[in-house]
Design a protein around this motif. Structure first.
Motif, PDB file in Angstrom:
ATOM      1  N   ALA A 167     -56.152  58.285 -24.798  1.00 45.85           N
ATOM      2  CA  ALA A 167     -55.836  57.493 -23.443  1.00 45.85           C
ATOM      3  C   ALA A 167     -55.582  55.985 -23.311  1.00 45.85           C
ATOM      4  N   ALA A 168     -56.637  55.529 -24.238  1.00 53.01           N
ATOM      5  CA  ALA A 168     -56.537  53.997 -24.667  1.00 53.01           C
ATOM      6  C   ALA A 168     -55.399  53.668 -25.177  1.00 53.01           C
ATOM      7  N   ALA A 169     -54.736  54.423 -26.074  1.00 55.57           N
ATOM      8  CA  ALA A 169     -53.283  54.156 -26.685  1.00 55.57           C
ATOM      9  C   ALA A 169     -52.313  54.311 -25.745  1.00 55.57           C
ATOM     10  N   THR A 170     -52.428  55.152 -24.687  1.00 56.48           N
ATOM     11  CA  THR A 170     -51.444  55.505 -23.663  1.00 56.48           C
ATOM     12  C   THR A 170     -51.302  54.328 -22.852  1.00 56.48           C
ATOM     13  N   VAL A 171     -52.641  53.707 -22.244  1.00 62.04           N
ATOM     14  CA  VAL A 171     -52.419  52.702 -21.384  1.00 62.04           C
ATOM     15  C   VAL A 171     -51.839  51.276 -21.985  1.00 62.04           C
ATOM     16  N   MET A 172     -52.196  51.240 -23.423  1.00 68.39           N
ATOM     17  CA  MET A 172     -51.701  49.917 -24.208  1.00 68.39           C
ATOM     18  C   MET A 172     -50.044  50.042 -24.128  1.00 68.39           C
ATOM     19  N   THR A 173     -49.698  51.459 -24.376  1.00 66.37           N
ATOM     20  CA  THR A 173     -48.145  51.756 -24.336  1.00 66.37           C
ATOM     21  C   THR A 173     -47.636  50.991 -23.061  1.00 66.37           C
ATOM     22  N   VAL A 174     -47.990  51.727 -21.948  1.00 62.76           N
ATOM     23  CA  VAL A 174     -47.619  51.235 -20.697  1.00 62.76           C
ATOM     24  C   VAL A 174     -47.707  49.807 -20.498  1.00 62.76           C
ATOM     25  N   THR A 209     -51.513  63.586 -22.373  1.00 60.08           N
ATOM     26  CA  THR A 209     -50.682  62.493 -22.957  1.00 60.08           C
ATOM     27  C   THR A 209     -49.140  62.789 -22.813  1.00 60.08           C
ATOM     28  N   GLY A 210     -48.856  64.048 -23.021  1.00 62.44           N
ATOM     29  CA  GLY A 210     -47.466  64.043 -22.696  1.00 62.44           C
ATOM     30  C   GLY A 210     -46.733  63.917 -21.355  1.00 62.44           C
ATOM     31  N   TYR A 211     -47.616  64.089 -20.300  1.00 63.09           N
ATOM     32  CA  TYR A 211     -47.308  63.887 -19.006  1.00 63.09           C
ATOM     33  C   TYR A 211     -47.375  62.333 -18.642  1.00 63.09           C
ATOM     34  N   TRP A 212     -48.178  61.663 -19.169  1.00 63.39           N
ATOM     35  CA  TRP A 212     -48.344  60.202 -18.952  1.00 63.39           C
ATOM     36  C   TRP A 212     -47.265  59.434 -19.807  1.00 63.39           C
ATOM     37  N   GLU A 213     -46.927  59.819 -20.707  1.00 58.56           N
ATOM     38  CA  GLU A 213     -45.583  59.468 -21.607  1.00 58.56           C
ATOM     39  C   GLU A 213     -44.583  59.685 -20.814  1.00 58.56           C
ATOM     40  N   MET A 214     -44.081  60.921 -19.966  1.00 61.81           N
ATOM     41  CA  MET A 214     -43.177  61.038 -19.108  1.00 61.81           C
ATOM     42  C   MET A 214     -43.117  60.278 -17.955  1.00 61.81           C
TER      43      MET A 214
END
Length: 423
Positions: free
Chosen positions: A131-138, A194-199
């Motif tokens: 989740a943290a890496a997802t937010v950093m990506t955004v 993770t997949g839906y947040w990436e999309m």
């Protein structure tokens, strides 16, 4: 005495009349004042009612505007953040399910014997790390920074967690029979958040990505540069020298290539010595071919003109087979003897295309007067050739059907120099 009493009573009566009149006026004024006060009260009440009604309308309009603003804000939120509102619950539910199964799987694997809370800690590290890496990506995407490292960390955590859950699902049994589909379900659930947040990130920040047309254009440009560098290696080497020799960013790659081409080839882009030589040779060949075509066309017109002049001449009709009987001219000063007539092949210029030739005239007669018909023929020949300067003894003799050289020269000169020819 009586007069005084009469005056007294008269005055008293006048006073009473005046008092009554004053009372009447006072009552009238009081009634008017009461009416004015009542009208003022009515006006005040009407004004108060109008103000109350206007205030009610204003408050109603304010409430309507507030609701409209709320609806607009909600609609705007749906347009901008509906994906977030829907993805966040999916992530929360997916993380809860993934953590639960990971704790179960890690406990069954013996992690709990080391420390009772270790399975939960490992599961939280994996899920919260993803989740943290997802937010950093955004955030990196919003700031225009590279997102590669964050995506690698995000998918690494997610895939480790999904692998643990899939392995746990692979061992599930029901009524003593092993089930395999829970492995796929748990694997998908672990990657769902993770997949839906990436999309969601791709959809939200898609404007910063290259379009399909841009990617195709970049590929075509790269292919073009590669082929150009391979084809013209010497020019590419010189262009590299120019770019490296000048300050960074001072010269454009295409400008450097144009300068390098001029240095190596000595010509504008796309041109060099062989091209100029080939172009010059092509121009010479084209000029020659056009000249030959023009001469052929002129010869064809001359043949048709001569044929039109000699059809049915004084020496008889045309012979078959593309030839005519030709009587050679006797030398000047000979007798009346005539050479036997024999068919001969006419000149090539007049004999092509299967056109018939003409007979030459009989031997010349010295100082034979010029026939006006012969002069007219020579004039027409000059017109066909484009001027009298192109008249020659040969073509005039052919037009006249032969004759002595002296007669032919006089016919030619009569057309070239009419005054001298008539003398």
């Amino acid at each position: 005495m009586s007069s005084d009493l009469a005056g007294f009573y008269a005055e008293k009566r006048q006073n009473k009349a005046a008092d009554r009149e004053q009372d009447r006026l006072d009552r009238q004024q009081e009634r008017e004042q009461n009416r004015a006060d009542a009208q003022a009260r009515d006006d005040l009440r009407a004004k108060q009612r109008r103000e109350a009604l206007a205030e009610a309308k204003r408050r109603k309009a304010e409430r309507a505007k507030k609701w409209s603003d709320r609806r607009t804000a909600f609609t705007r939120w749906l347009d901008t953040d509906a994906d977030t509102a829907m993805v966040l619950p999916i992530m929360a539910v997916g993380m809860a399910a993934a953590i639960t199964f990971q704790v179960d799987a890690l406990t069954g694997a013996g992690f709990g014997r080391i420390f009772g809370g270790l399975p939960l800690m490992v599961a939280l590290v994996l899920e919260l790390g993803a989740a943290a890496a997802t937010v950093m990506t955004v955030r990196a995407a919003k700031d225009g920074r590279p997102t590669g490292p964050f995506r690698v960390a995000m998918w690494a955590c997610a895939l480790v967690a999904a692998t643990i859950n899939a392995a746990h699902g692979w061992t599930m049994e029901m009524d003593g029979e092993r089930l395999y589909w829970p492995a796929a379900v748990l694997f998908i659930i672990s990657l769902a958040g993770t997949g839906y947040w990436e999309m969601r990130s791709i959809g939200r920040h898609g404007t910063s990505r290259r379009t399909k047309a841009e990617r195709a254009d970049d590929r075509a440009r790269a292919k073009h540069l590669k082929r150009r560098k391979k084809k013209y290696q010497d020019v590419a080497a010189r262009a590299t020298e120019i770019i490296l020799a000048k300050p960074y960013g001072d010269v454009d790659a295409e400008d450097a290539w144009a300068d390098a081409w001029n240095d190596i080839k000595g010509a504008p882009l796309g041109m060099y010595a062989d091209v100029y030589a080939t172009r010059a040779a092509a121009h010479r060949a084209t000029t020659k071919a056009r000249a030959e075509a023009g001469e052929a066309a002129l010869a064809a017109e001359l043949d048709e003109f001569l044929d039109s002049l000699t059809q049915g001449g004084p020496d008889g009709d045309d012979s078959s087979g593309g030839t005519r009987k030709h009587r050679p001219t006797e030398p000047s000063g000979t007798g009346d003897a005539k050479a036997p007539e024999a068919p001969v092949e006419g000149p090539k210029t007049l004999g092509r295309k299967g056109k018939g030739l003409f007979r030459r005239s009989a031997p010349k007669t010295p100082q034979k007067p010029l026939d006006p018909a012969d002069v007219i023929k020579v004039q027409k020949l000059a017109e066909a050739l484009g001027g009298t300067e192109k008249l020659s003894t040969r073509n005039v003799r052919e037009v006249l059907g032969g004759g002595s050289n002296e007669y032919v020269v006089r016919a030619r000169d009569a057309v070239k120099n009419p005054k001298e020819g008539n003398q």
